[in-house]
Design an enzyme around this catalytic site. Sequence first.
Site, PDB file in Angstrom:
ATOM      1  N   ASP A 295      33.643   7.171 -16.665  1.00 28.45           N
ATOM      2  CA  ASP A 295      34.972   6.649 -16.967  1.00 28.45           C
ATOM      3  C   ASP A 295      34.991   6.022 -18.364  1.00 28.45           C
ATOM      4  OD1 ASP A 295      37.721   5.864 -15.910  1.00 28.45           O
ATOM      5  OD2 ASP A 295      36.928   3.911 -16.474  1.00 28.45           O
ATOM      6  N   MET A 323      59.139  14.866  -9.873  1.00 27.27           N
ATOM      7  CA  MET A 323      58.098  14.904 -10.910  1.00 27.27           C
ATOM      8  C   MET A 323      58.611  14.312 -12.218  1.00 27.27           C
ATOM      9  SD  MET A 323      55.020  15.542 -11.804  1.00 27.27           S
ATOM     10  CE  MET A 323      54.120  16.703 -10.767  1.00 27.27           C
ATOM     11  N   ASP A 342      68.121  17.014 -17.831  1.00 28.12           N
ATOM     12  CA  ASP A 342      68.228  18.070 -16.823  1.00 28.12           C
ATOM     13  C   ASP A 342      69.609  18.710 -16.974  1.00 28.12           C
ATOM     14  OD1 ASP A 342      66.384  18.532 -14.032  1.00 28.12           O
ATOM     15  OD2 ASP A 342      68.392  19.412 -14.028  1.00 28.12           O
ATOM     16  N   VAL A 400      60.828  24.033 -13.377  1.00 28.90           N
ATOM     17  CA  VAL A 400      60.240  24.815 -12.289  1.00 28.90           C
ATOM     18  C   VAL A 400      59.048  25.652 -12.790  1.00 28.90           C
ATOM     19  CG1 VAL A 400      61.844  26.738 -12.649  1.00 28.90           C
ATOM     20  CG2 VAL A 400      60.840  26.391 -10.396  1.00 28.90           C
ATOM     21  N   GLU A 401      58.060  25.836 -11.913  1.00 33.28           N
ATOM     22  CA  GLU A 401      56.809  26.536 -12.268  1.00 33.28           C
ATOM     23  C   GLU A 401      57.051  28.050 -12.298  1.00 33.28           C
ATOM     24  OE1 GLU A 401      52.422  26.093 -12.888  1.00 33.28           O
ATOM     25  OE2 GLU A 401      54.225  24.970 -13.343  1.00 33.28           O
ATOM     26  N   LYS A 406      60.254  28.493 -18.032  1.00 32.80           N
ATOM     27  CA  LYS A 406      59.573  27.567 -18.949  1.00 32.80           C
ATOM     28  C   LYS A 406      59.660  28.069 -20.395  1.00 32.80           C
ATOM     29  CE  LYS A 406      56.219  25.291 -15.841  1.00 32.80           C
ATOM     30  NZ  LYS A 406      56.578  23.889 -16.077  1.00 32.80           N
ATOM     31  N   SER A 428      50.906  23.581 -13.794  1.00 34.52           N
ATOM     32  CA  SER A 428      49.649  23.473 -13.044  1.00 34.52           C
ATOM     33  C   SER A 428      48.827  24.755 -13.103  1.00 34.52           C
ATOM     34  CB  SER A 428      49.937  23.101 -11.586  1.00 34.52           C
ATOM     35  OG  SER A 428      50.861  24.004 -11.027  1.00 34.52           O
ATOM     36  N   HIS A 449      49.142  18.305 -17.849  1.00 38.55           N
ATOM     37  CA  HIS A 449      49.256  18.509 -16.406  1.00 38.55           C
ATOM     38  C   HIS A 449      49.099  17.190 -15.661  1.00 38.55           C
ATOM     39  CE1 HIS A 449      47.379  20.337 -12.522  1.00 38.55           C
ATOM     40  NE2 HIS A 449      48.647  20.019 -12.339  1.00 38.55           N
ATOM     41  N   ASN A 452      50.555  15.011  -8.685  1.00 41.07           N
ATOM     42  CA  ASN A 452      51.583  14.400  -7.847  1.00 41.07           C
ATOM     43  C   ASN A 452      50.962  13.577  -6.714  1.00 41.07           C
ATOM     44  OD1 ASN A 452      54.283  13.963  -7.278  1.00 41.07           O
ATOM     45  ND2 ASN A 452      54.516  15.807  -6.058  1.00 41.07           N
ATOM     46  N   GLU A 461      45.429  16.295 -17.138  1.00 35.49           N
ATOM     47  CA  GLU A 461      44.714  17.342 -17.874  1.00 35.49           C
ATOM     48  C   GLU A 461      45.497  17.659 -19.144  1.00 35.49           C
ATOM     49  OE1 GLU A 461      42.428  20.616 -15.295  1.00 35.49           O
ATOM     50  OE2 GLU A 461      44.504  20.406 -14.679  1.00 35.49           O
ATOM     51  N   ASN A 499      42.718  22.993 -10.831  1.00 37.59           N
ATOM     52  CA  ASN A 499      43.163  24.017  -9.882  1.00 37.59           C
ATOM     53  C   ASN A 499      42.224  25.214  -9.843  1.00 37.59           C
ATOM     54  OD1 ASN A 499      45.390  22.918  -8.584  1.00 37.59           O
ATOM     55  ND2 ASN A 499      46.719  23.315 -10.336  1.00 37.59           N
TER      56      ASN A 499
END
Length: 716
Positions: A295, A323, A342, A400-401, A406, A428, A449, A452, A461, A499
Amino acid sequence: MIYQSPTIQVELTADKIARLCFNAPGSVNKFDRETLASLNAALDVLKDSDAKAAVLTSGKDTFIVGADITEFLALFAEEDAKLMEWIAQANVVFNKLEDLPFPTVSAIKGFALGGGCEAILATDFRVADTSAKIGLPETKLGLIPGFGGTVRLPRLIGADNALEWITTGKDQRPEDALKVGAIDAVVAPENLEAAAIQMLNDALAGKLDWQARRARKQAPLTLPKLEAMMSFTTAKGMVYAVAGKHYPAPMAAVSVVEQAAGMSRAEALVVEHNAFIKLAKTDVATALIGIFLNDQLVKGKAKKASKLAKDIKHAAVLGAGIMGGGIAYQSASKGTPIVMKDINQAALDLGVNEAAKLLSAQVARGRSTPDKMAKVLNNITPALDYAPLKDVNVVVEAVVENPKVKAMVLADVENVVADDAIIASNTSTISIDLLAKSLKNPARFCGMHFFNPVHKMPLVEVIRGKDTSEETVASVVAYASKMGKTPIVVNDCPGFFVNRVLFPYFAGFNGLLADGGDFAAIDKVMEKQFGWPMGPAYLLDVVGLDTGHHAQAVMADGFPDRMGKSDKDAIDVMYEAGRLGQKNGKGFYQYSIDKRGKPKKDVDPASYTMLAEAFGAQKAFEADEIIARTMIPMIIETVRCLEEGIVASPAEADMGLVYGLGFPPFRGGVFRYLDTMGVANFVALADKYAHLGGLYQVTDAMRELASNNGSYYPKA
């Protein structure tokens, strides 16, 4: 000046009050070997001087942060006799401080932790300013206090209070320490030293009985036998309920205080020393100390990066909802105003409500005030168009992923923000290099990244694309740190780091279910025996089986040789049945809301029926096989990430796993786990399961390391 060393200076005032000042060359004071030796020499000089009293103080903004943990792993690798010699000598010094032939006081500012706390316990009186934080955090490192903390603190504030301090390892605020009698006064910072000297003058004038204070710390605990038995029995039950079987230090602390309760100082210290040495030799202590050091390394890199970073004064997040609201809350609450943009007013309302809900919880717990809450909310600017983004320094895209959506949003925002503004994507799984193609200037673009829920998960990340500039990486690392997060920098690949190594673990789980495994039994083994906070089935339900299904497809495309699949697996079965997990009340488990409004999970017979139809009759697996088949793929993929340069070091990989996935801290991360097991032993275990496919094939470099009896961390 009657004594001077690089770490300690002692001067005598005209009133014959000695001022012993800890002032090491670095940014903080700590009890390394040099400081302990200097303190020993300084105390010898003090004892033979004509001082009438002494005040311990610090030349830094903080008192003493504790022992020098960087010395621990090498020290703990020594033979027991060497370790006993070190700890016994340290206690000779602390006893010498406690036995000075005149009254003593500690003037405490900032942190007095671990050995620093044990030093103040050895003085007769303690005065703290309002900035002070006092505590014994050793159990967080798999240890117990070793410089007399388990002996002096119970005699000062009572066994129950002392055990709460020691077993939780929490820092104590000065007002709380005052309530239980751990300190004698709390004053404003500008009055600290004057108040400490006044206390010494009162002791010299006979208004305060310093000798009685001292005698009480050195005598046995005054507890009736029945009360003591009940107190320690209750403590053991409460501590075990929290610490569990994987963390032995808190239970050891209770046993030490209980065993030493009726003893003199000298006898009690021997009990403490023996328990400390036993814990210092455990794999748990090695793992937890390793996490602390890792750390520090990661935070040190972030601090270094901040020197190359742009100053982030104003931020924006694209995409509201849970998020986006979490990112906005985190940024605003740590002092960076943020625009939350948004296209949908309902999503903006949800994002603002998410931030307000988190802030209200802080107020309800007494960690914030309504005024502070209002200030943070005022730092969040909801917007339906791009106009408020023209002056921001960094934009975090969190829509949205979907790569097409994007890419479109990123191209739009690049035309609005300043030419030197940084653009980051909270994705992600989607390749940063792929998304960068939608930008005119990919040098100012990287991945950021978040995990959640944003407010709880410490990891971020920061993903470097092939065109990302070092200034961009440094600036996003600095911004993440400013948000109170721990950033690790990784290079772009499918799934990035966290991931990428998680989905091989899920693949191992799917393989067990395909062979008839019981998902609830697997979860139980992985939680209770391996130590994960959630087993794989429960984790997939929480993440969302739709999210898992999508990410699994991305990983299969990215690594078809290892992660591609031709047959339907358990994730497919659940997803195709519309069982998305916690979000719609049914996944592997079924969910309802309990009386406290929290999701409650139960085993659902329908899940077993569907899995039996897909994979046949259930079969029981031994715990060792469950652990091997789920963990081997994750471990090998983590090693591949290091070998390919996706992650820079074992330390950063292990921090990513602990902070991003909840890898059991007592195991220290994949690389610490490998070193503890022995790389050769792991290779032999993986070879036993090699027939299961590419995810179980160790790399050539692993085989070579195993044949050379090597390790990923330097051997102590």
